[in-house]
Design an enzyme around this catalytic site. Structure first.
Site, short mmCIF file in Angstrom:
data_model
loop_
_atom_site.label_atom_id
_atom_site.label_comp_id
_atom_site.label_asym_id
_atom_site.label_seq_id
_atom_site.Cartn_x
_atom_site.Cartn_y
_atom_site.Cartn_z
N LYS A 13 11.09 -7.15 -7.37
CA LYS A 13 12.39 -6.31 -7.57
C LYS A 13 13.24 -6.54 -6.25
CE LYS A 13 10.30 -2.50 -7.86
NZ LYS A 13 8.86 -2.72 -7.85
N ARG A 93 10.76 6.41 -9.94
CA ARG A 93 9.40 6.19 -10.03
C ARG A 93 8.55 7.35 -10.60
NH1 ARG A 93 9.27 2.68 -5.28
NH2 ARG A 93 7.38 1.39 -5.10
N ARG A 127 3.22 -11.38 0.98
CA ARG A 127 4.54 -10.83 1.26
C ARG A 127 4.51 -10.73 2.66
NH1 ARG A 127 7.43 -6.37 -2.14
NH2 ARG A 127 5.65 -5.01 -1.47
N ARG A 160 3.54 -5.30 5.72
CA ARG A 160 3.59 -4.12 5.53
C ARG A 160 2.15 -3.28 5.42
NH1 ARG A 160 7.60 -3.26 0.42
NH2 ARG A 160 6.26 -1.76 0.12
N ARG A 171 -1.57 1.64 -5.03
CA ARG A 171 -0.15 1.65 -5.50
C ARG A 171 -0.08 1.17 -6.80
NH1 ARG A 171 2.38 -2.42 -1.61
NH2 ARG A 171 4.33 -2.07 -2.44
P1 AMP Z 1 8.44 -0.14 -2.32
O1 AMP Z 1 9.14 -0.67 -1.11
O2 AMP Z 1 9.53 0.42 -3.43
O3 AMP Z 1 7.51 -0.76 -2.71
O4 AMP Z 1 8.06 1.27 -1.70
C1 AMP Z 1 7.41 1.61 -0.79
C2 AMP Z 1 6.78 2.91 -0.47
O5 AMP Z 1 7.73 3.93 -0.42
C3 AMP Z 1 6.12 3.47 -1.92
O6 AMP Z 1 4.71 2.95 -2.28
C4 AMP Z 1 6.05 4.85 -1.85
O7 AMP Z 1 5.21 5.42 -1.05
C5 AMP Z 1 7.54 5.18 -1.28
N1 AMP Z 1 8.70 5.14 -2.42
C6 AMP Z 1 9.59 4.34 -2.57
N2 AMP Z 1 10.48 4.70 -3.49
C7 AMP Z 1 9.64 5.82 -3.92
C8 AMP Z 1 10.21 6.92 -5.07
N3 AMP Z 1 11.21 6.44 -5.89
N4 AMP Z 1 9.25 8.03 -5.07
C9 AMP Z 1 8.37 8.24 -4.25
N5 AMP Z 1 8.10 7.22 -3.19
C10 AMP Z 1 8.94 6.25 -3.05
#
Ligand code: AMP
Length: 214
Positions: A13, A93, A127, A160, A171
Site C-alpha cells: 500500500k 483499520r 522490507r 521496522r 499484525r
Molecule cells: P503501517 O505502517 O500502516 O503498517 O502501521 C504501523 C502500525 O501503526 C500498525 O501496526 C498499528 O500499530 C499502527 N497504526 C497505523 N494505522 C493505524 C490505524 N488506522 N489504527 C490503529 N493503529 C494504526
C-alpha cells in the site's frame, strides 16, 4: 479524489501510494499520501507525547486505540493540502474508524490490495524503511543504492520492529479480525475496487490505473 488504500500489512500500500501521488499529479490532481503508520513512526522518532504513548503498542503489532487515531486523521484531513483529495494508507483499520471517517469526509473509492499470506511474509521479510522520509525499500526487489542509506534523503534505512516475525504474525491476526471486515463494509457501499497485489510493483501500478480508469 478521496482514496483509501486497504489491505494486509506488506501488501504494498505504501509503495503504491507514493507512486499513485505522482500519477494523480500528472492528471492535475494533488493528493497527499497520508499514512497513519508513518505519522506514528515520525512521532516515535521525535519522542513526542504521542510517540511515547504508541511505541510499545506498535512494536507489538497491535492497533493504536480508535480515539487517538481518529483524532489524528481528522486533524490531518482538515489541513489545506488535503482539501482537494488524499490517499489514506493504513486508515481506517476498524469499522469504528470507518464510521467516524464517514462523519467528516466523503470517500470516493476504496482500493483493496488482494494478496495471500505467503506474499505478505515475503514482502515484510525483506522490507526496509527510511527513518527520515519513510520511503520503503526491499532487500530483494528494491535495494537502496548504498547499504543502509536512503536514495532519496540520505536518512538511515532500517528494519521496522513490527516487521520482525513475532509482530508480523500478530499484525496478520489483527488484520483478519479487525480490518478485513472493512472489505465487505465498503463493498456493500459500492466503493470497493479490488487490485491484484501479487505481481511486481510496476504491474500493480498498471492494475491500479486500469481499475480507476486512469
Ligand atoms: P503501517 O505502517 O500502516 O503498517 O502501521 C504501523 C502500525 O501503526 C500498525 O501496526 C498499528 O500499530 C499502527 N497504526 C497505523 N494505522 C493505524 C490505524 N488506522 N489504527 C490503529 N493503529 C494504526
Amino acid at each position: 479524489m478521496n482514496l483509501i488504500f486497504l489491505g494486509p500489512p506488506g501488501a504494498g500500500k505504501g509503495t503504491l501510494a507514493a507512486k499513485a501521488v505522482d500519477i494523480l499529479k500528472l492528471q492535475g490532481v494533488l493528493s497527499p499520501h497520508i499514512s497513519t503508520g508513518n505519522i506514528f513512526r515520525a512521532a516515535i522518532a521525535a519522542k513526542s507525547p504521542l510517540g511515547l504513548k504508541v511505541k510499545a503498542i506498535i512494536d507489538a503489532g497491535k492497533l493504536v486505540d480508535d480515539d487517538t487515531t481518529i483524532e489524528l486523521v481528522r486533524e490531518r484531513l482538515a489541513r489545506d493540502d488535503a482539501k482537494k483529495g488524499y490517499i489514506l494508507d493504513g486508515f481506517p483499520r476498524t469499522i469504528a474508524q470507518a464510521e467516524a471517517l464517514a462523519g467528516f469526509s466523503a470517500v470516493d473509492k476504496v482500493v483493496n490490495f488482494d494478496i495471500p499470506d505467503s506474499g505478505v511474509l515475503e514482502r515484510l521479510g525483506g522490507r526496509r524503511v527510511c527513518r527520515k522520509c519513510g520511503h520503503n525499500f526491499h532487500m530483494i526487489f528494491d535495494r537502496p543504492k548504498a547499504e543502509g542509506v536512503c536514495d532519496h534523503c540520505g536518512g538511515e534505512v532500517y528494519t521496522r520492529d513490527d516487521d520482525k516475525p513475532e509482530a508480523v504474525q500478530k499484525r496478520l491476526e489483527v488484520y483478519r479480525a479487525q480490518t478485513a471486515p472493512l472489505i465487505d463494509y465498503y463493498r456493500k457501499q459500492d466503493l470497493l475496487i479490488d487490485v491484484d497485489a501479487r505481481p511486481a510493483v510496476d504491474q500493480v501500478v498498471e492494475n491500479f490505473k486500469h481499475s480507476l480508469g486512469l
